[in-house]
Design an enzyme around this catalytic site. Structure first.
Site, PDB file in Angstrom:
ATOM      1  N   PRO A  13       0.797  -1.231  -0.098  1.00  0.00           N
ATOM      2  CA  PRO A  13       0.021   0.030   0.083  1.00  0.00           C
ATOM      3  C   PRO A  13       0.900   1.370  -0.124  1.00  0.00           C
ATOM      4  O   PRO A  13       0.822   2.051   0.894  1.00  0.00           O
ATOM      5  CB  PRO A  13      -0.812  -0.175   1.205  1.00  0.00           C
ATOM      6  CG  PRO A  13      -0.088  -0.899   2.203  1.00  0.00           C
ATOM      7  CD  PRO A  13       0.638  -1.713   1.311  1.00  0.00           C
ATOM      8  N   CYS A  14       1.323   1.565  -1.182  1.00  0.00           N
ATOM      9  CA  CYS A  14       2.143   2.773  -1.135  1.00  0.00           C
ATOM     10  C   CYS A  14       1.363   4.051  -1.273  1.00  0.00           C
ATOM     11  O   CYS A  14       1.824   5.083  -0.760  1.00  0.00           O
ATOM     12  CB  CYS A  14       3.297   2.781  -2.383  1.00  0.00           C
ATOM     13  SG  CYS A  14       2.256   2.455  -4.131  1.00  0.00           S
ATOM     14  N   HIS A  15      -0.022   3.711  -1.220  1.00  0.00           N
ATOM     15  CA  HIS A  15      -0.875   4.951  -1.288  1.00  0.00           C
ATOM     16  C   HIS A  15      -1.147   5.387  -0.086  1.00  0.00           C
ATOM     17  O   HIS A  15      -1.632   6.641   0.141  1.00  0.00           O
ATOM     18  CB  HIS A  15      -2.306   4.341  -1.783  1.00  0.00           C
ATOM     19  CG  HIS A  15      -3.016   3.390  -0.970  1.00  0.00           C
ATOM     20  ND1 HIS A  15      -2.736   2.127  -1.286  1.00  0.00           N
ATOM     21  CD2 HIS A  15      -3.835   3.274  -0.193  1.00  0.00           C
ATOM     22  CE1 HIS A  15      -3.317   1.508  -0.258  1.00  0.00           C
ATOM     23  NE2 HIS A  15      -4.192   2.434   0.220  1.00  0.00           N
TER      24      HIS A  15
END
Length: 211
Positions: free
Chosen positions: A171-173
């Site tokens: 989850p780089c978001h």
């Protein structure tokens, strides 16, 4: 407990995940050109964020891409894995696509599928830390850098986020600037904003149900 500490709490389940143990144990020098001559099957589905491409090697899911244009997704896959043998997934991929789409729509449920995660040792450390950020929370690039023991590497952390091939699963978001503002996202800033909004709403609903 301050916000940075809270946001950086690692899930014990993730930290002990054997998939990560095998990935971290690999030496990039031994892997050489990642995915060279590896057969990768893929298919495209639809979710609330647009089209999604899911690709799988014999080890597990190696790519989850998001875009509005299915053709662009295929081109992106070809660019990402130029030395792999890409094959259409066919009908047998329908269940896999359905599971990934369900996960994208509700990330808090988790994704109970094997992942094929390859990268440099530094990238592995960053991606592992990202998977420890709970849905509904965020962490800054500098906080991630400190967490992995490289406090001066915030920009390198951002680069590792930019080359992540597994949207939502890694989850780089959930990584933002130190002031809380959103920064770039490989699959578009609007998708990043939508994912964070969705996760915050889901977390609020869970808290109400538990009250």
């Amino acid at each position: 407990m301050n916000a940075s500490t809270k946001n950086m709490q690692l899930s014990t389940a993730i930290a002990n995940d054997p998939r990560w143990a095998s990935a971290v144990a690999r030496d990039p020098k031994v892997d050489g050109k990642f995915y060279c001559n590896v057969e990768i099957r893929f298919a495209i589905g639809k979710c609330s964020l647009g089209a999604t491409l899911v690709a799988q090697s014999n080890r597990g899911i190696c790519a989850i891409f998001l875009d509005d244009d299915p053709e662009k997704l295929v081109h992106d896959l070809e660019d990402q894995f130029p030395r792999a043998n890409l094959v259409g997934g066919g009908a047998q991929f329908e269940q896999l696509i359905a599971e990934v789409v369900s996960f994208i729509e509700a990330p808090s449920i988790g994704l109970n599928l094997p992942l094929d995660i390859r990268g440099t040792a530094f990238q592995q450390r960053v991606w592992r830390a990202l998977r420890g950020i709970p849905a509904g929370s965020t962490a800054s690039y500098s906080a991630i850098a400190r967490h992995i023991g490289a406090p001066k590497s915030a920009r390198a952390v951002a680069r590792a986020c930019a080359v992540n091939t597994l949207a939502v699963a890694i989850p780089c978001h959930r990584v933002v600037r130190s002031n809380g503002n959103l920064s770039g996202y490989r699959w578009g800033l609007e998708r990043k904003r939508a994912l964070l909004k969705k996760e915050a709403k889901d977390l609020e609903f869970i808290h109400k149900c538990q009250a």
